[in-house]
Write an enzyme that holds these catalytic residues in place. Sequence first.
Site, short mmCIF file in Angstrom:
data_model
loop_
_atom_site.label_atom_id
_atom_site.label_comp_id
_atom_site.label_asym_id
_atom_site.label_seq_id
_atom_site.Cartn_x
_atom_site.Cartn_y
_atom_site.Cartn_z
N PRO A 2 -6.98 -3.15 8.99
CA PRO A 2 -6.85 -2.34 10.21
C PRO A 2 -7.92 -2.71 11.23
CG PRO A 2 -6.73 -0.97 8.23
CD PRO A 2 -7.17 -2.33 7.79
N GLU A 3 -7.49 -3.02 12.45
CA GLU A 3 -8.42 -3.36 13.52
C GLU A 3 -8.50 -2.19 14.49
OE1 GLU A 3 -7.72 -7.25 15.13
OE2 GLU A 3 -7.56 -8.17 13.16
N HIS A 91 -3.53 4.88 -5.94
CA HIS A 91 -4.52 4.49 -4.93
C HIS A 91 -4.84 5.62 -3.94
CE1 HIS A 91 -4.45 0.45 -6.46
NE2 HIS A 91 -3.18 0.32 -6.20
N ARG A 111 -7.58 -1.44 -2.15
CA ARG A 111 -8.69 -2.35 -2.47
C ARG A 111 -10.03 -1.66 -2.57
NH1 ARG A 111 -7.56 -7.92 0.99
NH2 ARG A 111 -5.35 -8.11 0.52
N ARG A 153 -25.03 -20.11 23.98
CA ARG A 153 -24.45 -20.00 22.64
C ARG A 153 -23.51 -21.16 22.35
NH1 ARG A 153 -24.88 -14.79 20.36
NH2 ARG A 153 -23.89 -15.77 18.56
#
Length: 272
Positions: A2-3, A91, A111, A153
Site C-alpha cells: 500500500p502506497e 491473518h 506478512r 545529487r
Amino acid sequence: MPELPEVETTKNGIAPHILQQTVARIEIRQPKLRWPIPEAVSALLPGQTVQGVTRRGKYIGVHTAVGTLIIHLGMSGSLYFVEPDTPPMFHDHVDIHFVGLNKVLRYTDPRRFGAMLWSDGDWYAHELISHLGPEPLTEAFSVDYLHERAKGRKQAIKQFIMDSKVVVGVGNIYANEALFMAGIRPTRAAGNISKKRLALFVDCIKQVLAAAIEQGGTTLKDFVSGEGKPGYFKQELKVYGRADLPCTVCKLPLTEIRQGQRSTVYCAHCQR
C-alpha cells in the site's frame, strides 16, 4: 505494498465511521507484527473517544485524549469493517470494537510487516515519523524545495524521489507514472535535471497522486479500502506493469530495468 493513495483511501474510508466513537475493547490475536504491539495500546485505547483520524506519509493516526494509535499497513496489511459476529481468519490479527457501533474495525496482515504503535504526545515527534519529508500534495513540496534537495545529487531521480526523507509517499508505482508523465528517464541523476523540468515533475507527482486518491488507489493484488472496495487506478497506469507493451504515446515497446531491487518501466523514446 500500500502506497500513499491506498493509505489515504483507507483513512478516508474509516474516519467517518469511527470519529467521535468510543472504543469498547480491542482484541489482539497476534501482537507480533513488524514490532510487538505495545501494552499501552490495549491498556489505554479502550474507553477513549476518537477525536481525529489523520495520515502522515504511510502512517495513519487515530487520535484520542490520552494518545495516538499509530497504524502502518506494511506490505500487505489492510483495515476494513466487518460485522461483529464475523469469525476471524488466520491473518486477521486485531479487532477494534466501538460502543454502540454495529461494526468492527479489523486489521489483516498476511506478512505481518505492518505495525500498531502508541504515542503519548505529538505523534509527529515519534521516531518513525519525525524524519519524514514533506507531504507531496502540500505547498511544502515545491520546485524550489526539490531543486535545492537535488543539487549535486548523483543518485538516479527515481530512487531519489522515493526517499521518504525527501518527500513522503511517492512509491514505486507512482514514481514510474510521474516520471513518464514528465518525460524524465528514471536513471538520470537527480542533480542533472534542470529546475524547469523539476517543476514539471513536481506537478506530475501531484497530478498522479491526486488522481490515484480520487479513484481509490491501485489494486495490484488484494488492496481494498477501509470500506472494502478495491482501487481502480490500475486501469490508468501508463507504464507500471506494462513492460514490453506499446508506449501509449509513441507506440514503441516499453523497457523494464531494476533499480534498487524494484521494477522500473519507462519509454526509452519519450523519457530523456
